[in-house]
Motif scaffolding. Structure first.
Motif: not given
Ligand code: ASP
Length: 439
Positions: A36-38, A168-170, A182-188, A47-51, A114-116
């Motif tokens: 999962p992402s955040a 994801g992400f970390y 980097s941002r969007g890293g849950s894909d990785i 707002s996104k929780v990560t932000d 956020g992801e945790y």
């Molecule tokens: N939550 C992180 C972001 O907003 C990572 C992700 O969603 O993949 O960048």
């Protein structure tokens, strides 16, 4: 069979979205590993929780009161937990987070929560095992991702559980310090997990039904792409096609695991398949068109440049020494043009030009700014005559002046440079000729 399923922030923004995710995962017993992402935005201005976490940590770092923002973050999770009627209590976790923020545990630690937290909720909701990414996604002491070690640890850990949630992400460095991609890293992360468990497919669930031939903000109702190769996607995402983090292709590509981009809000759509190679022809000669604005060209001229050995090296070395990466270097007999990102180059401009004069001793140097690069990508181009001709006649009909052309020898893509102001018109013209007209 096993599938790794990654869900993006908008798929997990609320309890309602979580329910859709739950239905998707439960409808297929092969969906064994969930990343999962955040929580993302619930509506446009949200707002996104990560932000929120980044903003919250900034306050903490500056020694200011951050509790109000942390409270707003806690409210987001509370809403999800109560909406799902779960008995998960995150108070203990928030107590730890508050303490760690006070102790200035780091920006990456902050963002990773956020992801945790979403991972903890997801594991409880699905009744899957929770595997903290800090234990299995490894970075080295310098903060670079340690692919080998991660693969070994992950394969072993996930080999022992049939169903698991891995946020994801970390991940973490050897000393335990949390580090994010980097941002969007849950894909990785999803891709890394798919590689470690040798998944049959890596499903990446988002809020669109796959890739479009071009940016739907430029072409309304742009057609979707059914199948695309990793290499095509790499070209397109490098040139700005969003949806998937560009680095997420690499881990699965090593094992030839296909990625399937799917829509959480429309789960019956087939989405886009990203594969190593395919005999499936794309519907059109081109697979996709993407581009970016904000480039600058430095045109360097020198008589008899063609016979001067080492000229190109001196030019590129100057850019290297100034910490500027170049995008394209089309050249002629007496000219060489270097395309760079305008914002990287702008404040170093005079320094670079002066050192170019000093090292390469050109006759003239001209700089042109506000340029856009457009990549027309397609595995079908190799076997089709006249693709370039059609692109340029479409552009000329649309009154777009072409400033640069670069076709790689792979014949997978053609890069075109135009003025920023012509960017949208150029994309429309190319889309029309290949997709709408599709002659
Ligand atoms: N939550 C992180 C972001 O907003 C990572 C992700 O969603 O993949 O960048």
């Amino acid at each position: 069979m096993s599938k790794v399923v990654k869900f993006g922030g908008s798929s997990l923004a609320s309890a309602e979205q979580f329910r859709k995710v739950g239905d998707i995962v439960r409808s297929d017993a092969e969906r064994r590993y969930v990343v999962p992402s955040a929580p993302g935005k619930r509506f446009d201005k949200d707002s996104k929780v990560t932000d929120m976490l980044y903003a919250c940590y900034e306050l903490a770092e500056a020694g200011k009161d951050f509790r109000e923002v942390l409270e707003a973050i806690r409210a987001r999770y509370r809403e999800i937990v109560s909406g799902l009627e779960l008995s998960v209590d995150l108070d203990g976790e928030f107590g730890i987070i508050e303490k760690n923020f006070q102790a200035k545990a780091g920006r990456d630690y902050a963002a990773s929560r956020g992801e945790y937290l979403n991972g903890i909720i997801m594991a409880a909701y699905l009744d899957f095992e929770f595997v903290d990414a800090a234990e299995v996604i490894r970075f080295d002491g310098n903060g670079s991702f340690n692919a080998e070690e991660t693969n070994r640890v992950l394969a072993e850990r996930l080999g022992a559980c049939r169903y698991a949630v891995i946020p994801g992400f970390y991940g973490a460095k050897p000393d335990g310090e949390v580090k994010t991609f980097s941002r969007g890293g849950s894909d990785i992360t999803g891709s890394i997990v798919a590689k470690a468990v040798l998944a049959d497919v890596y499903e990446n669930w988002t809020d669109v039904s796959g890739f479009f031939v071009t940016d739907p903000r430029i072409i309304e109702n742009a057609k979707g792409i059914d199948v695309i190769t990793y290499r095509e996607l790499r070209e397109l995402s490098y040139m700005g096609a969003g949806v998937l983090h560009e680095e997420s292709i690499f881990p699965v590509r090593q094992e030839n695991i296909p990625i399937n981009i799917r829509n959480t809000n429309s789960p019956d759509d087939n989405g886009t398949w990203i594969v190593g190679s395919t005999c499936q022809k794309s519907k059109y000669v081109i697979t996709g068109i993407a581009g970016k604005k904000g480039f600058c060209s430095i045109n360097i001229e020198k008589d008899k440049m063609n016979s001067e050995i080492g000229f190109g090296r001196k030019v590129l070395q100057t850019f290297e020494e100034n910490g500027i990466s170049f995008e394209h270097v089309p050249s002629g007999i007496d000219t060489m043009t270097v395309f760079v990102h305008q914002d990287e180059f702008m404040h170093k401009e005079q320094k670079v030009v002066a050192s170019l004069y000093r090292t390469a001793k050109p006759d003239t140097i001209e700089i042109e700014s506000d340029l856009a690069l457009i990549a027309v990508v397609g595995r079908g181009m190799k076997a089709t005559r006249g693709t370039a001709g059609r692109i340029f006649s479409a552009l000329s009909h649309a009154n777009v002046n072409v400033k640069m052309i670069d076709q790689g020898s792979s014949e997978l893509n053609i890069i075109i440079g135009v003025a920023n102001d012509d960017f949208e018109t150029a994309i429309k013209a190319i889309y029309d000729i290949f997709v709408l007209t599709n002659l």
